[in-house]
Design a protein around this motif. Sequence first.
Motif, PDB file in Angstrom:
ATOM      1  N   GLN A 270      27.974  24.325 -23.769  1.00 27.55           N
ATOM      2  CA  GLN A 270      27.046  25.360 -23.322  1.00 27.55           C
ATOM      3  C   GLN A 270      27.051  26.565 -24.259  1.00 27.55           C
ATOM      4  O   GLN A 270      25.994  27.113 -24.575  1.00 27.55           O
ATOM      5  CB  GLN A 270      27.404  25.786 -21.894  1.00 27.55           C
ATOM      6  CG  GLN A 270      27.080  24.727 -20.856  1.00 27.55           C
ATOM      7  CD  GLN A 270      27.690  25.020 -19.499  1.00 27.55           C
ATOM      8  OE1 GLN A 270      28.597  25.842 -19.363  1.00 27.55           O
ATOM      9  NE2 GLN A 270      27.204  24.343 -18.469  1.00 27.55           N
ATOM     10  N   ARG A 271      28.231  26.962 -24.704  1.00 27.06           N
ATOM     11  CA  ARG A 271      28.305  28.084 -25.648  1.00 27.06           C
ATOM     12  C   ARG A 271      27.621  27.736 -26.957  1.00 27.06           C
ATOM     13  O   ARG A 271      26.932  28.580 -27.550  1.00 27.06           O
ATOM     14  CB  ARG A 271      29.768  28.465 -25.894  1.00 27.06           C
ATOM     15  CG  ARG A 271      30.413  29.222 -24.736  1.00 27.06           C
ATOM     16  CD  ARG A 271      31.719  29.856 -25.157  1.00 27.06           C
ATOM     17  NE  ARG A 271      32.714  28.863 -25.566  1.00 27.06           N
ATOM     18  CZ  ARG A 271      33.567  28.277 -24.749  1.00 27.06           C
ATOM     19  NH1 ARG A 271      33.547  28.576 -23.452  1.00 27.06           N
ATOM     20  NH2 ARG A 271      34.454  27.410 -25.197  1.00 27.06           N
ATOM     21  N   ARG A 272      27.798  26.490 -27.421  1.00 25.94           N
ATOM     22  CA  ARG A 272      27.133  26.069 -28.659  1.00 25.94           C
ATOM     23  C   ARG A 272      25.619  26.127 -28.501  1.00 25.94           C
ATOM     24  O   ARG A 272      24.902  26.627 -29.386  1.00 25.94           O
ATOM     25  CB  ARG A 272      27.580  24.653 -29.033  1.00 25.94           C
ATOM     26  CG  ARG A 272      26.969  24.150 -30.345  1.00 25.94           C
ATOM     27  CD  ARG A 272      27.450  22.744 -30.657  1.00 25.94           C
ATOM     28  NE  ARG A 272      26.813  21.750 -29.794  1.00 25.94           N
ATOM     29  CZ  ARG A 272      27.119  20.445 -29.811  1.00 25.94           C
ATOM     30  NH1 ARG A 272      28.065  20.013 -30.632  1.00 25.94           N
ATOM     31  NH2 ARG A 272      26.512  19.608 -29.002  1.00 25.94           N
TER      32      ARG A 272
ATOM     33  N   ARG B  98      25.369  31.126 -20.924  1.00 19.54           N
ATOM     34  CA  ARG B  98      26.602  31.062 -21.713  1.00 19.54           C
ATOM     35  C   ARG B  98      27.607  30.114 -21.082  1.00 19.54           C
ATOM     36  O   ARG B  98      28.334  29.403 -21.781  1.00 19.54           O
ATOM     37  CB  ARG B  98      27.243  32.445 -21.830  1.00 19.54           C
ATOM     38  CG  ARG B  98      26.435  33.494 -22.564  1.00 19.54           C
ATOM     39  CD  ARG B  98      27.141  34.827 -22.489  1.00 19.54           C
ATOM     40  NE  ARG B  98      27.360  35.226 -21.103  1.00 19.54           N
ATOM     41  CZ  ARG B  98      28.097  36.268 -20.745  1.00 19.54           C
ATOM     42  NH1 ARG B  98      28.705  37.003 -21.679  1.00 19.54           N
ATOM     43  NH2 ARG B  98      28.235  36.586 -19.472  1.00 19.54           N
ATOM     44  N   ARG B  99      27.678  30.122 -19.759  1.00 17.15           N
ATOM     45  CA  ARG B  99      28.672  29.327 -19.040  1.00 17.15           C
ATOM     46  C   ARG B  99      28.234  29.179 -17.586  1.00 17.15           C
ATOM     47  O   ARG B  99      27.981  30.171 -16.911  1.00 17.15           O
ATOM     48  CB  ARG B  99      30.046  30.016 -19.113  1.00 17.15           C
ATOM     49  CG  ARG B  99      31.158  29.321 -18.336  1.00 17.15           C
ATOM     50  CD  ARG B  99      32.382  30.226 -18.266  1.00 17.15           C
ATOM     51  NE  ARG B  99      33.403  29.666 -17.380  1.00 17.15           N
ATOM     52  CZ  ARG B  99      34.485  29.023 -17.786  1.00 17.15           C
ATOM     53  NH1 ARG B  99      34.704  28.884 -19.083  1.00 17.15           N
ATOM     54  NH2 ARG B  99      35.363  28.554 -16.921  1.00 17.15           N
TER      55      ARG B  99
ATOM     56  N   HIS C 266      31.746  23.587 -21.051  1.00 18.06           N
ATOM     57  CA  HIS C 266      31.525  25.002 -21.356  1.00 18.06           C
ATOM     58  C   HIS C 266      31.436  25.246 -22.863  1.00 18.06           C
ATOM     59  O   HIS C 266      30.687  26.115 -23.311  1.00 18.06           O
ATOM     60  CB  HIS C 266      32.620  25.856 -20.740  1.00 18.06           C
ATOM     61  CG  HIS C 266      32.607  25.847 -19.239  1.00 18.06           C
ATOM     62  ND1 HIS C 266      31.432  25.825 -18.524  1.00 18.06           N
ATOM     63  CD2 HIS C 266      33.618  25.841 -18.331  1.00 18.06           C
ATOM     64  CE1 HIS C 266      31.714  25.817 -17.231  1.00 18.06           C
ATOM     65  NE2 HIS C 266      33.027  25.816 -17.083  1.00 18.06           N
ATOM     66  N   ARG C 267      32.176  24.469 -23.662  1.00 18.38           N
ATOM     67  CA  ARG C 267      32.046  24.579 -25.126  1.00 18.38           C
ATOM     68  C   ARG C 267      30.655  24.153 -25.571  1.00 18.38           C
ATOM     69  O   ARG C 267      30.048  24.780 -26.443  1.00 18.38           O
ATOM     70  CB  ARG C 267      33.120  23.734 -25.822  1.00 18.38           C
ATOM     71  CG  ARG C 267      34.517  24.325 -25.774  1.00 18.38           C
ATOM     72  CD  ARG C 267      35.421  23.676 -26.809  1.00 18.38           C
ATOM     73  NE  ARG C 267      35.583  22.241 -26.575  1.00 18.38           N
ATOM     74  CZ  ARG C 267      36.511  21.702 -25.796  1.00 18.38           C
ATOM     75  NH1 ARG C 267      37.368  22.486 -25.143  1.00 18.38           N
ATOM     76  NH2 ARG C 267      36.596  20.393 -25.648  1.00 18.38           N
TER      77      ARG C 267
ATOM     78  N   PRO D  65      36.204  22.645 -19.396  1.00 13.64           N
ATOM     79  CA  PRO D  65      36.202  23.368 -20.678  1.00 13.64           C
ATOM     80  C   PRO D  65      35.328  22.692 -21.728  1.00 13.64           C
ATOM     81  O   PRO D  65      34.688  23.378 -22.544  1.00 13.64           O
ATOM     82  CB  PRO D  65      37.681  23.371 -21.086  1.00 13.64           C
ATOM     83  CG  PRO D  65      38.430  23.215 -19.804  1.00 13.64           C
ATOM     84  CD  PRO D  65      37.579  22.337 -18.936  1.00 13.64           C
ATOM     85  N   TYR D  66      35.297  21.370 -21.728  1.00 13.30           N
ATOM     86  CA  TYR D  66      34.482  20.643 -22.710  1.00 13.30           C
ATOM     87  C   TYR D  66      32.998  20.970 -22.544  1.00 13.30           C
ATOM     88  O   TYR D  66      32.299  21.297 -23.518  1.00 13.30           O
ATOM     89  CB  TYR D  66      34.708  19.139 -22.548  1.00 13.30           C
ATOM     90  CG  TYR D  66      33.781  18.285 -23.379  1.00 13.30           C
ATOM     91  CD1 TYR D  66      33.853  18.291 -24.777  1.00 13.30           C
ATOM     92  CD2 TYR D  66      32.825  17.465 -22.779  1.00 13.30           C
ATOM     93  CE1 TYR D  66      32.996  17.511 -25.547  1.00 13.30           C
ATOM     94  CE2 TYR D  66      31.976  16.679 -23.535  1.00 13.30           C
ATOM     95  CZ  TYR D  66      32.056  16.706 -24.907  1.00 13.30           C
ATOM     96  OH  TYR D  66      31.215  15.939 -25.663  1.00 13.30           O
TER      97      TYR D  66
END
Length: 329
Positions: free
Chosen positions: A34-36, A161-162, A31-32, A28-29
Amino acid sequence: MTEGEVSSTASGQTGHGPGARRKTIDSPYIHRLQRRHFLLFDILPILGTVAAVAFLAVRPFGVTDFALLFGMWLITGLGVTVGYHRLFTHRTFKARPWVTWVLAVTGSMAGQGPVVSWVALHRRHHEYSDREGDPHSPNLSGQGWRGRLRGLAHSHFLWMRRHEYPNVVHYAPDLIKDRALVRISRLYYYWVLLGLALPAVLGGVLTMSWTAAVSGLLWGGLVRIFVLEHIVWAINSFLHMFGTRPYESRENSHNGGVFALATLGESWHNNHHAFPDSPSFGLDWYRLDPGFWLIKSLAVLGLAWDLKVPSRTRIAAKRITPGSTRPAT
């Protein structure tokens, strides 16, 4: 995302067996992060391009704006194709340290990710190209026109995005041993900001106008990132579906020679997948390849050497002839 943010996670991941190491990291870290990155460097340039068009009501597009857009596109585009791709990912030639640093910085200014991350992703793409594990194949989203459209959308844009993050310890061990490159990679966000600030400052200074500074930021900064990104992404998406295919390779890569200048030689994509260790993507002098022109110029100046151009015999051996059987994709 920078290597400073993920290196501890990467080095600490192990596989199922003793001493094994995972090829990818999925958390999850990450992926955050990557979204940023997706919002900052993929969505923001779209909004910046819209703003640039709207700003034409304040300041018409002029020679200075074109020069900043073209100049910054050329500098950062060569940083990606010559530096990120041909030098750091595939090691198709060697260069003096300061040349590698300049290429790493100019490639970073393109806003396509830190050099170590970019290299790890691209090496994984070549390892699993158009098979399960490829981070951005357009050919794994189903059959029919709906599947092809989903594949193109995923490959061209949405995959960023992910996605599973390639373990840099596994995919880029040579780069993480180079302290200078790791430092450049960790300063990635600063290089992107530099790539935005330079055209703004130049536009303002050259014309002594605040509106020109804003226009320089928009056209030489955000629009330039937008244009270069979509050129590079089109190679990953459209050229894994459409185009000519003169050489045998185990994936579905194609050439798009008509786009050779716009892509700085990257559109000779089937050539590249057939001969990934070649600094020349065109392979022949009459196939336009500005990236290779720069490498050859560096070699003439004694700044680059050991150019691994394949022999004519090796090239001929991989050529697809009429009636030959192509490998499965």
